[in-house]
Design a protein around this motif. Structure first.
Motif, short mmCIF file in Angstrom:
data_model
loop_
_atom_site.label_atom_id
_atom_site.label_comp_id
_atom_site.label_asym_id
_atom_site.label_seq_id
_atom_site.Cartn_x
_atom_site.Cartn_y
_atom_site.Cartn_z
N ASN A 140 0.67 -1.36 0.13
CA ASN A 140 -0.01 0.04 -0.23
C ASN A 140 0.81 1.26 -0.10
OD1 ASN A 140 -1.82 2.09 0.66
ND2 ASN A 140 -2.65 1.00 2.47
N GLY A 191 -6.43 1.36 -7.46
CA GLY A 191 -5.70 2.77 -7.25
C GLY A 191 -6.34 3.59 -8.15
N ASP A 192 -5.71 5.07 -8.08
CA ASP A 192 -6.40 6.14 -9.04
C ASP A 192 -6.07 5.86 -10.47
OD1 ASP A 192 -7.91 6.78 -6.48
OD2 ASP A 192 -6.55 8.47 -6.11
N ARG A 202 -5.84 -10.88 -10.89
CA ARG A 202 -7.28 -11.37 -11.09
C ARG A 202 -8.17 -10.20 -11.34
NH1 ARG A 202 -11.57 -11.33 -7.52
NH2 ARG A 202 -10.06 -10.55 -6.00
N ASN A 207 -9.51 4.54 -11.42
CA ASN A 207 -10.02 5.64 -12.08
C ASN A 207 -9.51 5.46 -13.72
OD1 ASN A 207 -11.30 6.25 -9.73
ND2 ASN A 207 -10.16 8.14 -9.48
N ARG A 223 -13.34 3.77 -13.64
CA ARG A 223 -14.48 4.97 -13.98
C ARG A 223 -14.08 5.81 -14.92
NH1 ARG A 223 -14.86 6.65 -7.61
NH2 ARG A 223 -15.66 4.77 -6.96
N LYS B 8 -16.40 -3.19 -0.62
CA LYS B 8 -15.55 -2.10 -1.08
C LYS B 8 -16.18 -1.26 -2.12
CE LYS B 8 -11.11 -2.76 -0.92
NZ LYS B 8 -9.68 -3.46 -1.42
N LYS B 9 -16.49 -1.85 -3.31
CA LYS B 9 -16.94 -1.21 -4.49
C LYS B 9 -18.25 -0.38 -3.98
CE LYS B 9 -18.49 -3.07 -8.60
NZ LYS B 9 -18.46 -4.48 -9.45
N LEU B 12 -17.23 2.72 -2.20
CA LEU B 12 -16.41 3.85 -2.89
C LEU B 12 -17.84 4.77 -3.59
CD1 LEU B 12 -13.24 2.41 -4.07
CD2 LEU B 12 -13.87 3.78 -2.00
N GLU B 13 -18.77 3.67 -4.28
CA GLU B 13 -19.70 4.39 -4.82
C GLU B 13 -20.64 5.24 -4.02
OE1 GLU B 13 -22.75 2.26 -7.92
OE2 GLU B 13 -20.70 1.94 -8.03
N SER B 18 -12.36 7.64 -3.58
CA SER B 18 -11.29 6.92 -4.43
C SER B 18 -10.78 5.86 -4.05
CB SER B 18 -10.69 7.76 -5.32
OG SER B 18 -9.16 8.00 -4.52
N TYR B 19 -10.47 4.91 -4.71
CA TYR B 19 -9.22 3.65 -4.16
C TYR B 19 -8.19 4.52 -3.53
CZ TYR B 19 -11.99 0.07 -6.48
OH TYR B 19 -13.05 -0.87 -6.64
N TYR B 23 -7.11 3.88 0.22
CA TYR B 23 -5.79 3.20 0.94
C TYR B 23 -4.71 4.24 1.68
CZ TYR B 23 -6.37 -1.11 -1.73
OH TYR B 23 -7.01 -2.26 -2.19
N GLU B 33 -7.55 -1.79 10.94
CA GLU B 33 -7.28 -3.21 10.26
C GLU B 33 -8.35 -4.04 10.37
OE1 GLU B 33 -3.91 -3.59 9.00
OE2 GLU B 33 -4.98 -5.03 7.77
N ARG B 38 -12.33 -10.04 5.03
CA ARG B 38 -12.21 -10.38 3.61
C ARG B 38 -13.30 -11.64 3.50
NH1 ARG B 38 -8.84 -9.83 0.99
NH2 ARG B 38 -7.87 -7.87 1.44
N THR B 43 -16.69 -14.11 -7.43
CA THR B 43 -15.66 -13.58 -8.27
C THR B 43 -14.34 -13.85 -7.46
OG1 THR B 43 -15.81 -11.49 -7.38
CG2 THR B 43 -17.01 -12.08 -9.47
N GLY B 44 -14.23 -14.26 -6.36
CA GLY B 44 -12.63 -14.35 -5.72
C GLY B 44 -12.85 -13.64 -4.15
N GLN B 45 -11.83 -13.36 -3.66
CA GLN B 45 -11.91 -12.72 -2.38
C GLN B 45 -12.16 -11.51 -2.66
OE1 GLN B 45 -9.07 -12.86 0.68
NE2 GLN B 45 -10.03 -14.66 1.57
N GLU B 46 -13.10 -10.67 -1.69
CA GLU B 46 -13.42 -9.35 -1.68
C GLU B 46 -13.29 -9.06 -0.57
OE1 GLU B 46 -13.62 -7.81 -4.54
OE2 GLU B 46 -13.84 -9.31 -5.83
#
Lengths: 240, 207
Positions: A140, A191-192, A202, A207, A223, B8-9, B12-13, B18-19, B23, B33, B38, B43-46
């Motif tokens: 990160n 990330g942005d 995967r 953005n 996005r 997470k998705k 953010l919406e 933003s991501y 972070y 933390e 998780r 679709t896998g781990q989110e």
């Protein structure tokens, strides 16, 4: 104001010393220190083993140093190999060579040429690397700049600006001919601004996303802008 | 359970961050933390978050970041003690504790004119529980003593204060985690206080 007087620790040749508080620690040769060290400057040349933690203003390592505990310093310079069996915390770390951290790594700026292995998470404001790395957890950083020269792997990558590149050595067609070039392998990159080359993931979410040559990505979610190189394989891409 | 978490998705919406911001806030310890949960999906781990907590936190960060640096905000949220102590008069004036709890605090812990952060926290917790009527004055003493004896051991790690009552007899425990606690049928949990969130509430009042 009274200033506490501390002494220097200096070992030349072979020997062991005990930990404690020192102003300056200079170790040359094959030697060890038992116990935690707290000092202003730590310099190790040769093969040095610290059975304890280091807390210092600066850490300078040439040769091979092993530290049993955590390392905490403003500035860390490693030329050679360093093994840290705990966590490492820094303002600035510079590695020319190889560094292995059994715990987590966190700080402001990391500049690595060579190999960097962290078993836990790794976070920094700026993470730039030329060479190879493994991060067992999340990498990160505000700015991630990776030049792949060796195997690169992280469980996950997240940050603001992420740029992964691969610069071919020598004539370009050798890179294309060799079937097992080096890649960055990770589960997800988020990330942005993301620019990837030679990355297997995967999912990539961001953005503005650029998927460059050599990438193999199952899913891209973006996005803003999305650019896809012809030499990349992307399973599916969606604009959110 | 599924209603209580947010992916997470979606987060953010919903919040418009933003991501990169997410972070960055994680790096600065603005988001603990433990909140990154998780889960395997098709679709896998989110990553998921506890919905209420994360939305409240992001709201607060957005409001505060105009005036404070991220490091300062992180201090506000951290379960570490703030480096502040206040005078007795100030505590009363700022409505952090009432006269009753302050007297109790003085009686039990023998604090002086200047009250250190830990004691302010203890006073604040007692005040809270006395106010909502979940404990009596006498039980307040018990609580203060427990905190004074054992708080240093859980300090900085969060933890929970649990107040159990059975047949009118009360006892109090300090729990170093935040997991579930089960009590026998005859007993009842009279009060439960999360220390980390108390500290978080208290810190802005002291600034």
């Amino acid at each position: 104001m009274m200033k506490e007087k501390t002494n220097d620790l200096r070992i030349n040749g072979m020997g062991t010393a005990s930990g404690g508080r020192y102003d300056r620690v200079d170790i040359n040769g094959v030697s060890g220190v038992n116990g935690d060290l707290e000092c202003q400057d730590f310099n190790a040349n040769g093969k040095v083993k610290i059975n304890g933690a280091i807390r210092s203003g600066t850490v300078y390592v040439e040769g091979l140093s092993t530290v049993k505990g955590n390392v905490q310093a403003q500035r860390i310079n490693i030329h050679g190999k360093m093994e840290i069996e705990g966590d490492v915390t820094f303002q600035e770390i510079r590695v020319d060579g190889k560094t292995r951290v059994s715990g987590r790594a966190s700080g402001e700026e990391a500049d690595i040429r060579g190999n960097f292995h962290v078993e836990g998470d790794c976070d920094a404001e700026v993470f730039s690397l030329q060479g190879g790395f493994t991060v067992g957890g999340l990498l990160n950083a505000g700015k991630i700049e990776i030049h792949i020269h060796d195997g690169c792997q992280a469980k996950e990558i997240g940050g603001e600006h992420i740029r992964v590149r691969k610069i071919a050595h020598g004539p370009k067609f050798w890179g294309a001919l060799l079937p097992f070039g080096h890649y960055l392998t990770t589960d997800s990159v988020e990330g942005d601004d993301i620019h990837l080359e030679y990355t297997k993931a995967r999912v990539v979410r961001g953005n503005n996303v650029t998927i460059g040559p050599g990438c193999e990505i199952d899913l891209v979610e973006y996005r803003g802008q999305y650019r896809l190189d012809q030499g990349a394989k992307v399973g599916e891409s969606r604009q959110l | 359970m599924d209603q209580d978490i947010i992916s997470k998705k979606d987060l953010l919406e919903l919040t418009g961050i933003s991501y990169g911001q997410l972070y960055r806030w994680k790096r600065k310890n603005l988001i603990p933390e433990e909140w990154f949960i998780r889960k395997s999906t098709f679709t896998g781990q989110e990553t998921f978050f506890p919905r209420e907590q994360i939305l409240a936190r992001i709201d607060k960060i957005k409001n505060m970041k105009e005036d404070l640096s991220l490091d300062e905000i992180a201090d506000m949220f951290s379960p570490e003690a703030a480096a502040v102590s206040l005078g007795r008069e100030d505590l009363l004036k700022r409505n952090i504790v009432s006269k009753v709890s302050l007297d109790l605090l003085t009686d039990q812990l023998g604090i002086g004119e200047v009250v250190p952060f830990d004691s302010i926290l203890f006073g604040y917790i007692v005040e809270k529980l006395l106010q909502d009527g979940s404990i009596s004055l006498e039980e307040g003493r018990l609580l203060l003593q427990t905190l004074a004896d054992h708080y240093p051991k859980v300090q900085g790690k969060g933890g929970e204060l649990i107040f159990v009552r059975k047949l009118g007899i009360a006892t109090c425990l300090l729990h170093a985690g935040t997991g579930e606690v089960y009590v026998e049928n005859g007993a009842r949990i009279a009060a439960r206080v999360n220390l980390a969130s108390c500290i978080e509430e208290l810190k802005p009042k002291l600034m």
